[in-house]
Write an enzyme that holds these catalytic residues in place. Structure first.
Site, PDB file in Angstrom:
ATOM      1  N   ASN A 110       0.743  -1.175   0.060  1.00  0.00           N
ATOM      2  CA  ASN A 110      -0.052  -0.122  -0.147  1.00  0.00           C
ATOM      3  C   ASN A 110       0.973   1.310   0.018  1.00  0.00           C
ATOM      4  O   ASN A 110       0.652   2.112  -0.999  1.00  0.00           O
ATOM      5  CB  ASN A 110      -0.953  -0.110   1.198  1.00  0.00           C
ATOM      6  N   HIS A 156     -18.617  34.958 -31.245  1.00  0.00           N
ATOM      7  CA  HIS A 156     -19.466  33.894 -31.864  1.00  0.00           C
ATOM      8  C   HIS A 156     -19.068  33.399 -33.341  1.00  0.00           C
ATOM      9  O   HIS A 156     -20.012  33.291 -34.000  1.00  0.00           O
ATOM     10  CB  HIS A 156     -20.925  34.759 -31.950  1.00  0.00           C
ATOM     11  N   LYS A 283      -8.689  15.451 -51.554  1.00  0.00           N
ATOM     12  CA  LYS A 283      -8.453  15.828 -50.222  1.00  0.00           C
ATOM     13  C   LYS A 283      -7.385  15.868 -49.427  1.00  0.00           C
ATOM     14  O   LYS A 283      -6.231  15.258 -49.602  1.00  0.00           O
ATOM     15  CB  LYS A 283      -9.316  14.694 -49.066  1.00  0.00           C
ATOM     16  N   GLU A 290      -7.555  17.737 -35.766  1.00  0.00           N
ATOM     17  CA  GLU A 290      -8.721  17.026 -35.300  1.00  0.00           C
ATOM     18  C   GLU A 290      -8.557  16.183 -34.064  1.00  0.00           C
ATOM     19  O   GLU A 290      -9.184  16.185 -33.203  1.00  0.00           O
ATOM     20  CB  GLU A 290      -9.636  16.210 -36.485  1.00  0.00           C
ATOM     21  N   TYR A 317      -6.725   1.862   2.349  1.00  0.00           N
ATOM     22  CA  TYR A 317      -6.399   1.321   0.826  1.00  0.00           C
ATOM     23  C   TYR A 317      -7.521   0.668   0.681  1.00  0.00           C
ATOM     24  O   TYR A 317      -8.027  -0.259   1.434  1.00  0.00           O
ATOM     25  CB  TYR A 317      -4.965   0.680   0.906  1.00  0.00           C
TER      26      TYR A 317
HETATM   27  N1  ARG Z   1      -1.338  -3.592  -7.350  1.00  0.00           N
HETATM   28  C1  ARG Z   1      -1.846  -3.058  -6.122  1.00  0.00           C
HETATM   29  C2  ARG Z   1      -2.246  -1.381  -6.688  1.00  0.00           C
HETATM   30  O1  ARG Z   1      -2.078  -1.145  -7.739  1.00  0.00           O
HETATM   31  C3  ARG Z   1      -0.774  -2.819  -5.402  1.00  0.00           C
HETATM   32  C4  ARG Z   1      -1.270  -2.482  -3.838  1.00  0.00           C
HETATM   33  C5  ARG Z   1      -1.891  -3.923  -3.227  1.00  0.00           C
HETATM   34  N2  ARG Z   1      -2.305  -3.976  -2.008  1.00  0.00           N
HETATM   35  C6  ARG Z   1      -3.172  -4.611  -1.545  1.00  0.00           C
HETATM   36  N3  ARG Z   1      -3.352  -4.587  -0.093  1.00  0.00           N
HETATM   37  N4  ARG Z   1      -3.573  -5.757  -2.007  1.00  0.00           N
HETATM   38  O2  ARG Z   1      -2.959  -0.839  -6.084  1.00  0.00           O
END
Ligand code: ARG
Length: 460
Positions: A110, A156, A283, A290, A317
């Site tokens: 994390n 405009h 063309k 674009e 997380y």
């Molecule tokens: N591949 C995961 C991501 O991109 C990494 C972190 C994973 N963490 C976990 N607690 N499973 O977020």
């Protein structure tokens, strides 16, 4: 198959879960950042004696090998490598033996992934900033080359008042300079190390987040471990800045599409920056312009997609956050391609000055100058607006040319009629920041100074 959590589980993951869960296909492009983060982490563990010198050395040299293997393409990914973090750690453990098994001490994927994404974003911002600077410099060069040439300015999409072409090009340039400021400002908030936050709460081990932050070249470390692992504001902000930049490029694109049409004929695109038609032999299509217009939609989609992912996520997380990387990578790749192609297009476009000026020389585009002529002689503006508006209406109704009517008008006369002569109206846009030659010369000097101030080599 062996997972990072095999101790806790009796069985392995299903194939369906694996396919959904694996981020390796897209996160392996962060391998350098992942390895850099691991180097810092290992040196940090060494600095507090959680690893001895030999262990530090053997993990560092295994990390060197892994980096070498991945960059040369010989690295063999295993089916159990669900993401780049898992792959690197698995290989380090194979290479460094027991010491390798200590690599993940005090760390979670994390804080690791947040570190990697931040490092990746920092270099992406630097690269994109230098491309934006290059495009702004191209606009400046084309503005200088345009000298005193002019075109109709529009509101405009109706002809309003003539403006110098340099003024028009620099208008896009100033928007790009604001993008540069925004990139630099967003960068400050990316530049914070989350390493040491662990899974969510820090660690019982004597880790030193300041040490690793400094080792990685971050300006500082996180203040709150929960925030450190769940914050993706920096991705959202980067996507916003890239979206707005994309919107600016799309506006340039739109004008070039219109200007390249036979009806306008204001520009001729270089063959290298236009395409042909598979069916219609005559063309010549403005595809770069674009696509600059079209890609903005995709950039906006990436931003809104990520914001929708982040909305309602509880701390800290959650796997949803794995969805941060693809939009980020896609937006950076998209804007890079767009900036490069648009720069080439702007660099090589021929401006058809005669066509621009022929359009801008319509006497009606000088109507405001007639009204202001009367104002300078004491007439209230609302009255002068009505007087000139009446003459325009009569001229359009076929009662004579505007010039003849102005010449014959008791309060206007020959002096006012001279204001309608080709090339004269743009000369009279004299106020600071205005569209005429003296004001634009001053503006150009300021723009050039801003380019020097924001030059990539002056940053960071
Ligand atoms: N591949 C995961 C991501 O991109 C990494 C972190 C994973 N963490 C976990 N607690 N499973 O977020």
């Amino acid at each position: 198959m062996s997972t990072l959590w095999h101790g806790r589980f009796a069985g392995g993951p299903s194939e369906a879960l694996q396919h959904l869960n694996d981020s390796l296909p897209f996160d392996q492009r962060m391998f350098r950042e992942d390895i850099a983060g691991s180097r810092a982490h290992v040196r940090g563990l060494g600095s507090v004696d959680l690893l001895n010198d030999d262990e530090v050395q053997s993990i560092l040299s295994a990390l060197d090998t892994v980096e070498e293997e991945i960059s040369s393409g010989v690295f063999e990914f295993a089916p159990s490598d669900e993401d780049i973090h898992t792959a690197v750690e698995r290989r380090v453990t194979e290479l460094a033996g027991p010491a390798g098994a200590k690599l993940h001490t005090g760390r979670s994927r994390n804080d690791q992934v947040a570190t990697d994404v931040r490092l990746w974003t920092l270099s992406a911002i630097d690269e994109i900033s230098s491309l934006v600077h290059r495009l702004a410099s191209t606009l400046e060069r084309r503005a200088v080359e345009a000298e005193g040439r002019y075109l109709p300015g529009y509101t405009h999409l109706q002809q309003a008042q003539p403006v110098l072409l340099a003024h028009h090009l620099l208008a896009h340039g100033w928007a790009l300079l604001r993008d540069l400021e925004r990139l630099a400002d967003a960068r400050r908030r990316v530049d914070v190390s989350p390493l040491g936050a662990g899974a969510l709460a820090g660690s019982s081990l004597p880790l030193n987040p300041d040490f690793v932050a400094e080792d990685l070249g971050f300006s500082g470390r996180f203040e709150n471990s929960l925030d450190a692992v769940s914050d993706r504001d920096f991705v959202a902000e980067t996507l916003f800045v890239l979206s707005l930049l994309g919107v600016h490029l799309s506006r340039v694109g739109e004008e070039f599409v219109v200007w390249a049409s036979a009806e306008f004929g204001f520009i001729t695109l270089d063959d290298a920056f236009s395409t042909g038609s598979s069916m219609l032999p005559q063309k010549k299509n403005p595809d770069v312009a674009e696509l600059a217009r079209g890609k903005a939609g995709r950039l906006l989609g990436n931003l809104t997609g990520l914001l929708a992912t982040m909305k309602n996520l509880p701390l800290a997380y959650n796997k949803d956050l794995q969805e941060d990387k693809e939009p980020l990578f896609d937006s950076v790749d998209t804007i890079r391609l767009t900036l490069l192609a648009l720069d080439g297009m702007l660099d090589t476009t021929t401006f058809n000055h005669d066509a621009m000026e022929a359009s801008a020389d319509s006497p009606y585009a000088a109507a405001i100058d007639l009204a202001e002529f009367l104002v300078a002689r004491g007439m209230p503006f609302r009255d002068s607006h009505a007087v000139v508006g009446g003459l325009v209406r009569d001229a359009l109704a076929g009662e004579g040319s505007l010039e003849a009517m102005v010449r014959a008008h008791p309060e206007l006369g020959p002096e006012a009629a001279a204001l309608l002569q080709p090339g004269v109206p743009v000369q009279n846009r004299t106020t600071p920041g205005g569209a005429g030659p003296t004001a634009v010369a001053e503006q150009l000097t300021r723009f050039q100074a801003a380019l020097v101030r924001t030059a990539p080599e002056k940053q960071g």
